[in-house]
Design an enzyme around this catalytic site. Sequence first.
Site, PDB file in Angstrom:
ATOM      1  CG  ASP A 198      -7.623  -3.158  -3.095  1.00 30.83           C
ATOM      2  OD1 ASP A 198      -8.055  -2.385  -2.226  1.00 30.83           O
ATOM      3  OD2 ASP A 198      -6.423  -3.238  -3.028  1.00 30.83           O
ATOM      4  CG  HIS A 228      -5.426  -2.472   0.452  1.00 35.93           C
ATOM      5  ND1 HIS A 228      -5.201  -2.022  -0.952  1.00 35.93           N
ATOM      6  CD2 HIS A 228      -4.919  -1.647   1.211  1.00 35.93           C
ATOM      7  CE1 HIS A 228      -4.357  -1.159  -0.883  1.00 35.93           C
ATOM      8  NE2 HIS A 228      -3.968  -0.786   0.373  1.00 35.93           N
ATOM      9  CB  SER A 268      -0.847  -0.019   1.211  1.00 38.42           C
ATOM     10  OG  SER A 268      -2.163   0.947   1.009  1.00 38.42           O
TER      11      SER A 268
END
Length: 271
Positions: free
Chosen positions: A216, A244, A94
Amino acid sequence: MDLERRNNVTIVGDGPATLVFSHGFGCDQTMWSYLYPHFTGQFRVVMYDLVGAGQSDLTAYSRDKYSSLAGYAHDLVEIIDRYALGPVILVGHSVSAMIGALADRLRPGKIAAHIMVGPSPCYIDSGDYVGGFKLEDIHSLLDTLDSNYLGWSSTMAPVIMGAPGQPDLSAELTNSFCRTEPEIAKQFARVTFMSDNRRDVAGLLTPTLILQSTEDLIAPVAVGEYLHAILPGSTFCLVPNVGHCPHMSAPSACTEAMDRFLQPWVGDHVR
């Protein structure tokens, strides 16, 4: 400041190259436990907690230093310089994928490759760019987080995790969010979701594997396709997964893609 204590650095495994694992917002290095053991037989593995997360030294947190992702990127460069041996491959989940890109810009040539898990250079839609959120959505999200962090965490963590058939993972992420010091989490959320790193990452020549979930909410497929288009040396891999955190909910698919990508840095292949 001792780096090992500041970032709760963990070193396991052995090999001619180093994998440095960097976690995402609301997480800590324990979130890599589904993935990293696969690599310890062939790589030196370095894991750490971003300052303000996990078992990092909270006294090292500075609102000024960490008012942008640059502060975290400088920390990452220090960790690489101190603990990495041989070629360095960054595995960033991320927001840490962008922290890794910034570290690469700070020290050109130091990083041999990136593995970006659910990356996004910008979460906000802008012109033809699809980030997944309208600006007002991000403002609303941050306002809710500011007013009730624990409530936000309990609601959002399961949504972020996805993995509808694996409720234990949602509970694990929720607990991680709730362990994070709220004031630090609030600032980090604002830094994360308001950042725009499209210029920083565009044209980066370092070989990059983009691992993107097929569904996602935080980083939609369009974001992975965008990164693939602007990163000349990138490989784009869609992981069949809802959520995610494919490194937690679909670790086998992730390790298979990573094994293929990492072949140049395994054993006798390393130059």
